[in-house]
Design a protein around this motif. Structure first.
Motif, PDB file in Angstrom:
ATOM      1  N   SER A 240     -50.726 -19.635  21.994  1.00 51.79           N
ATOM      2  CA  SER A 240     -50.120 -18.454  22.849  1.00 51.79           C
ATOM      3  C   SER A 240     -48.771 -18.209  22.876  1.00 51.79           C
ATOM      4  O   SER A 240     -48.152 -19.233  22.592  1.00 51.79           O
ATOM      5  N   THR A 265     -54.919 -15.429  18.313  1.00 50.62           N
ATOM      6  CA  THR A 265     -54.184 -16.320  19.560  1.00 50.62           C
ATOM      7  C   THR A 265     -54.687 -15.651  20.690  1.00 50.62           C
ATOM      8  O   THR A 265     -55.564 -14.718  20.702  1.00 50.62           O
ATOM      9  N   HIS A 266     -54.170 -16.170  21.887  1.00 49.15           N
ATOM     10  CA  HIS A 266     -54.452 -15.890  23.210  1.00 49.15           C
ATOM     11  C   HIS A 266     -53.514 -14.631  23.558  1.00 49.15           C
ATOM     12  O   HIS A 266     -52.490 -14.920  23.480  1.00 49.15           O
ATOM     13  N   GLU A 273     -49.103 -14.855  32.412  1.00 49.00           N
ATOM     14  CA  GLU A 273     -48.550 -14.662  31.035  1.00 49.00           C
ATOM     15  C   GLU A 273     -47.783 -13.563  30.943  1.00 49.00           C
ATOM     16  O   GLU A 273     -46.731 -13.549  30.137  1.00 49.00           O
ATOM     17  N   TYR A 301     -57.017 -10.794  19.221  1.00 55.92           N
ATOM     18  CA  TYR A 301     -56.509 -11.545  20.445  1.00 55.92           C
ATOM     19  C   TYR A 301     -57.755 -11.957  21.132  1.00 55.92           C
ATOM     20  O   TYR A 301     -58.629 -11.076  21.572  1.00 55.92           O
TER      21      TYR A 301
END
Length: 503
Positions: A240, A265-266, A273, A301
């Motif tokens: 992340s 990925t996140h 975030e 994602y």
């Protein structure tokens, strides 16, 4: 036992069985051998997911080796085969595809201290527990999560595993997947920026970035199979924006393109975030990722909850995909992803159950239902249909993983399909539309599952694991993991709290 179940159990008895002892003490595992040809006949409804989206009544499906050879209805000549499965009373469809998970988190379901937390505080608590993970725990928890997925209709899954602590190995998940017979994509994740450098994870669970890249290369060269029908593929997956550096993101993208593997990925999961990226990088998450090479075919994602119109257009234009995880987003209070908007723009959106510490289940059919219902909360009752949700779990998932060999049933496709018994209490009164019933009604487990031409579930029973022994082992290790963490930090993680209404 119903007549249909009795017929099914008799007709799918494998030609030969191998019985062997699991070296890690999980009891007897029974593995059905591949057979040269298999005919599934008398299918009440066969969902093909082909170009015409045909649903064939009174259908049949012929498998040769590990691929679909032919399919049709009872009006055509029904072929012969070495083995015959009578699927009367069943609906059959392509195996569901899970595009985001963290299998080890099946050890951490319903942990009291993280039941009611949003993402960042949830993660900070979870990181402490992660430090107690062992390789035995990785193996057993992977078997548990994969077994649950298979029984829920999943035949292809991704797992985003990002922990290198104690004696853990990324190879262990592949061993577990091969044992159960599921088609598996390992996304090699990582933490490299700890709290001392401004990241979210504690320093004791981060890795050196050169070590991460070297191990990514090793895994790709050892396991990745780019061929059609592959049972194991590898992706690169720094965790992340708040746990790895721009350098690791950039060099992972470069390596992935050299080897032709995917990137995961996140991203854009929560407002926390977004605020982190704006403060640290001066950019919103999507633009930050794009500037590091994280857009385009093969990039996806997890979540994509907080995307604006410009970012959705960028994803559509570049072929960047999203794994939608509705149960996790609801559980953590992260928000409702703009799935309808993304699909309208042509963004590929698959479904993911996400880790069991933020979902507490690995049930793909349940996730299909949640995806449909959550879009209706945001946009109204016509926002997403049952068939559109099923497409996300099959065709869209296959497209996200860049696979043209799964997600549909037509000649030449991999033989991955599942059957649900329509004569269950959950479907009583719902057979006006059996396809919609799969999604609208309470999620059930499969009656049978075939993966890569191999019978993996028969009469609702998983053939590749001794589930009672596995469950007992998992419960022992889950308690051990929490106890170790409590000893390390000198506080409770497992105390129950009853919140009264009004508190």
């Amino acid at each position: 036992m119903s007549l249909q179940h009795h017929r099914l159990m008799r007709s799918v008895e494998p030609k030969t069985l191998r019985v062997f002892r699991n070296p890690k003490g999980l009891g007897r595992l029974i593995v059905s051998e591949n057979i040269s040809s298999l005919l599934i006949k008398n299918i009440d409804w066969l969902i093909t997911m082909d170009e015409e989206r045909r649903v064939i009544g009174d259908g049949w499906l012929l498998i040769r080796d590990n691929t679909v050879a032919a399919l049709g209805d009872a009006g055509e000549t029904v072929p012969t085969a070495e083995e015959v499965l009578d699927a009367s009373g069943h609906i059959v469809l392509p195996g569901l595809i899970n595009t985001h998970h963290h299998l080890f988190q099946t050890l951490l379901r319903a942990v009291p201290t993280i039941q009611d937390a949003e993402l960042f505080p949830w993660l900070k608590e979870l990181y402490l527990l992660m430090g107690s993970l062992t390789d035995e725990m990785v193996y057993v928890s992977s078997l548990v999560g994969l077994a649950e997925l298979i029984l829920s209709g999943c035949t292809t899954t991704e797992d985003h595993f990002y922990l290198s602590v104690n004696d853990t190995s990324f190879d262990t998940e592949i061993t577990a997947a091969r044992r159960l017979g599921i088609r598996f994509h390992l996304s090699r994740g990582s933490f490299s920026v700890g709290q001392s450098q401004g990241g979210l994870p504690p320093d004791d669970i981060v890795e050196d970035e050169d070590d991460v890249l070297a191990d990514c290369q090793r895994l790709v060269e050892t396991y990745h199979d780019p061929e059609p029908g592959a049972m194991v593929r590898i992706e690169l997956a720094p965790c992340s924006p708040f746990s790895v550096s721009p350098r690791l993101m950039r060099e992972s993208a470069e390596m992935a393109r050299r080897y032709g593997v995917g990137l995961h990925t996140h991203l854009a999961e929560t407002r926390d975030e977004e605020a982190y990226c704006l403060e640290r990088y001066g950019q919103r998450p999507v633009q930050y990722a794009a500037d590091l090479g994280w857009i385009g075919s093969g990039v996806w994602y997890a979540h994509g909850v907080h995307l604006n119109a410009e970012e959705i257009a960028l994803l559509a234009r570049t072929g960047t995909a999203v794994a939608h995880c509705p149960s996790s987003n609801m559980r953590l209070g992260s928000g409702i992803a703009p799935v309808r908007e993304m699909l309208a723009q042509g963004v590929t959106v698959g479904l993911g159950v996400d880790g069991s510490a933020s979902n507490d289940a690995s049930h793909m059919l349940a996730e299909v239902r949640m995806a449909m219902l959550l879009q209706r909360v945001k946009h109204g009752a016509a926002a997403m249909s049952a068939t559109q949700a099923l497409e996300m779990a099959t065709l869209q998932g296959a497209r996200l993983l860049r696979r043209d060999d799964v997600g549909a049933l037509r000649p030449g496709m991999s033989a991955d399909f599942v059957g649900f018994d329509l004569h269950q209490l959950s479907y009583a009164g719902a057979l006006h539309d059996p396809v919609a019933a799969l999604v609208f009604c309470a999620p059930t487990q499969v009656s049978f599952s075939v993966i890569n031409g191999r019978l993996v579930v028969r009469d609702g029973q998983l053939l590749t694991a001794d589930l009672p022994a596995l469950i007992a082992h998992q419960n022992h290790l889950a308690a051990e993991m929490v106890a170790r963490t409590e000893e390390r930090f000198g506080r409770r993680f497992s105390g129950r709290v009853w919140r009264r209404i009004g508190e």
